[in-house]
Enzyme design. Structure first.
Site, PDB file in Angstrom:
ATOM      1  CB  THR A  75      37.356  43.158  43.018  1.00 37.55           C
ATOM      2  OG1 THR A  75      37.708  42.349  41.900  1.00 37.55           O
ATOM      3  CG2 THR A  75      38.595  43.830  43.575  1.00 37.55           C
ATOM      4  CG  ASP A 196      40.193  40.823  37.804  1.00 29.68           C
ATOM      5  OD1 ASP A 196      39.397  39.930  38.135  1.00 29.68           O
ATOM      6  OD2 ASP A 196      39.833  41.897  37.288  1.00 29.68           O
ATOM      7  CG  HIS A 345      35.516  37.594  39.095  1.00 25.99           C
ATOM      8  ND1 HIS A 345      35.146  38.497  40.055  1.00 25.99           N
ATOM      9  CD2 HIS A 345      36.306  38.275  38.222  1.00 25.99           C
ATOM     10  CE1 HIS A 345      35.696  39.659  39.790  1.00 25.99           C
ATOM     11  NE2 HIS A 345      36.406  39.572  38.675  1.00 25.99           N
TER      12      HIS A 345
HETATM   13  P1  AMP Z   1      36.424  43.492  39.160  1.00 25.47           P
HETATM   14  O1  AMP Z   1      37.131  42.603  38.259  1.00 25.47           O
HETATM   15  O2  AMP Z   1      35.411  44.332  38.460  1.00 25.47           O
HETATM   16  O3  AMP Z   1      35.793  42.797  40.345  1.00 25.47           O
HETATM   17  O4  AMP Z   1      37.469  44.550  39.774  1.00 25.47           O
HETATM   18  C1  AMP Z   1      38.853  44.515  39.531  1.00 25.47           C
HETATM   19  C2  AMP Z   1      39.365  45.897  39.371  1.00 25.47           C
HETATM   20  O5  AMP Z   1      39.195  46.655  40.572  1.00 25.47           O
HETATM   21  C3  AMP Z   1      40.849  45.956  39.102  1.00 25.47           C
HETATM   22  O6  AMP Z   1      41.092  45.965  37.743  1.00 25.47           O
HETATM   23  C4  AMP Z   1      41.302  47.227  39.748  1.00 25.47           C
HETATM   24  O7  AMP Z   1      41.647  48.195  38.776  1.00 25.47           O
HETATM   25  C5  AMP Z   1      40.112  47.715  40.544  1.00 25.47           C
HETATM   26  N1  AMP Z   1      40.532  48.060  41.891  1.00 25.47           N
HETATM   27  C6  AMP Z   1      41.105  47.262  42.785  1.00 25.47           C
HETATM   28  N2  AMP Z   1      41.355  47.889  43.951  1.00 25.47           N
HETATM   29  C7  AMP Z   1      40.927  49.143  43.787  1.00 25.47           C
HETATM   30  C8  AMP Z   1      40.880  50.289  44.634  1.00 25.47           C
HETATM   31  N3  AMP Z   1      41.350  50.244  45.898  1.00 25.47           N
HETATM   32  N4  AMP Z   1      40.323  51.407  44.142  1.00 25.47           N
HETATM   33  C9  AMP Z   1      39.825  51.421  42.869  1.00 25.47           C
HETATM   34  N5  AMP Z   1      39.841  50.394  42.029  1.00 25.47           N
HETATM   35  C10 AMP Z   1      40.383  49.258  42.464  1.00 25.47           C
HETATM   36 ZN    ZN Z   2      39.051  40.838  41.891  1.00 23.27          ZN
HETATM   37 ZN    ZN Z   3      37.581  40.961  37.795  1.00 20.48          ZN
END
Ligand code: AMP
Ligand code: ZN
Ligand code: ZN
Length: 406
Positions: A75, A196, A345
């Site tokens: 992400t 996600d 992912h």
């Molecule tokens: P991941 O699946 O671990 O790659 O990350 C996804 C998660 O990142 C999501 O569930 C969001 O809650 C978190 N996320 C997305 N944008 C932000 C942000 N700007 N600050 C903190 N957490 C975030």
């Molecule tokens: Zn993501």
């Molecule tokens: Zn994710």
């Protein structure tokens, strides 16, 4: 005399009209870009679920076969690649969590102090490019916007709060567009953290995921309708995309690093299932490399040997080895750690399941246009072109999207 006064009055009125119409013209010509990222929205979800609103964009605008994320397909690296047009190697956010040896500091998405620490971020996010050139911008939860870049923030900036309802986000974005023309941002980047979350739990083919897709599509429908109701909607370009896709996983296909190697050989490890960067203790460098490269269902490279097409490994924050599980496999550090049950992912970006959606419509875009897959780093130059601002030097290329614009 009275005749002259009357003539003079008409001349003034005429000049005023010309001036006013010139002003209206510039206001009307001002381009807008509103870009939404829905996290983990795989390229083919619209083929799996009912998505009438996204489907309708295909007719009034552009759909690319896919938006290909950068490696690692996580992400933070990818949202920041979309924002900067740079590979993670070049923008510095190499994982969602990593130790930055250049700063002797750790970056973690859940730690607001690190997320707001500008020393982690390289490159120039598009909102900075815009603001520097007098174009107002807004970020509604876009990764990286909580940190100052060259002391510049988006004019309107919202600190991440996942509990804000998606409906409220739509309303707030539309309200930004309802601001008086002088205060109104011409660039808005906004974010929704689904599908996600549900994709990790229920998997990319799970019924709950498909229900979420249809719900998000209805949200897109509401958003499109509200955009259409704005008096200057003909100037608004809408982009809907995502950071990566989602691959199906199951518990039976799980590997544990502590069963493959002795974890005491490791000095440091970044990343999360299914991709890691590992620093070996000096004396175990060779042993670790040998073990990792002789294990089925994972790929491991020395950082200097990562295939060129992945554009990863040159940043000093990347550790000695990159390890990534093969598609549909999970790689956990130890058996104490539980994996998501349905989806993951982070895999090689050649895996199609990692690819994301890309839709766009508005005055800059062709209508009813199917476009081949683009790389997410190509979005930055595209937005610069639409907003008529000069891009920073980036990895993305404007030629890659030139067929989708008029
Ligand atoms: P991941 O699946 O671990 O790659 O990350 C996804 C998660 O990142 C999501 O569930 C969001 O809650 C978190 N996320 C997305 N944008 C932000 C942000 N700007 N600050 C903190 N957490 C975030
Ligand atoms: Zn993501
Ligand atoms: Zn994710």
């Amino acid at each position: 005399m009275a005749k002259f006064k009357l003539l003079f009055f008409f001349i003034l009125l005429f000049a005023g009209c010309i001036n006013l119409s010139a002003q209206i013209d510039t206001i009307q010509d001002k381009p807008y870009v509103v870009m939404l990222s829905m996290d983990g929205f795989r390229w083919d979800y619209p083929e799996k679920a009912n998505t009438p609103n996204l489907d309708s964009i295909e007719k009034i605008g552009v759909r690319a076969d896919a938006c290909i994320p950068c490696f690692p397909t996580k992400t933070f690296p990818n949202h920041y690649s979309i924002a900067t047009g740079l590979y993670p190697d070049n923008h510095g956010i190499i994982f969602n969590q990593f130790f930055a040896s250049d700063l002797s500091k750790k970056y973690t998405v859940s730690n607001r102090v690190s997320v707001r620490d500008s020393s982690f971020y390289f490159g120039e996010p598009i909102w900075v490019t815009a603001e520097k050139q007098g174009v107002k911008s807004a970020s509604y939860f876009w990764v990286g916007s909580e940190a100052a870049h060259k002391n510049i923030f988006p004019t309107y900036n919202y600190a991440y709060d996942g509990s804000v309802s998606f409906e409220k986000r739509v309303e707030d974005v539309i309200n930004l567009l309802k601001l008086p023309e002088k205060e109104r941002p011409q660039l808005i980047m906004w974010y929704i953290q689904e599908p996600d979350g549900i994709g990790h739990n229920a998997g990319p083919n799970g019924q709950e995921t498909l229900n979420m897709i249809t719900y998000l599509d209805s949200l897109v429908g509401i958003f499109n309708k509200k955009i259409n109701e704005l008096p200057f909607h003909k100037n608004i370009n809408v982009i809907i995309t995502s950071d990566h896709g989602m691959g199906e996983i199951n518990k039976e296909k799980t590997l544990y690093l502590d069963k493959i190697i002795d974890t005491s050989w490791i000095q440091y490890i970044d990343g999360a299932n299914p991709v890691y960067s590992i620093e070996a203790k000096d004396e175990f460098y060779d042993t670790l490399y040998k073990k990792l490269t002789h294990t089925d269902q994972i790929k491991a490279w020395k950082k200097e040997d990562v295939p060129e097409r992945l554009h990863f490994g040159k940043n000093q924050r990347v550790k000695d080895f990159i390890v990534v599980a093969d598609s549909s496999w999970s790689l956990l550090i130890s058996s104490d750690k539980s994996a998501y049950s349905g989806g993951a992912h982070g895999y090689d970006n050649r895996n199609k399941d990692m690819h994301a959606i890309f839709y766009a419509y508005g005055p800059a875009f062709k209508r009813n246009h199917k476009h081949k897959a683009i790389n997410n780093i190509d979005i930055y130059p595209l937005i610069c072109k639409i907003l008529e601002i000069k891009p920073a030097k980036v990895d993305g290329k404007i030629e890659k999207t030139s067929h989708m614009v008029k």
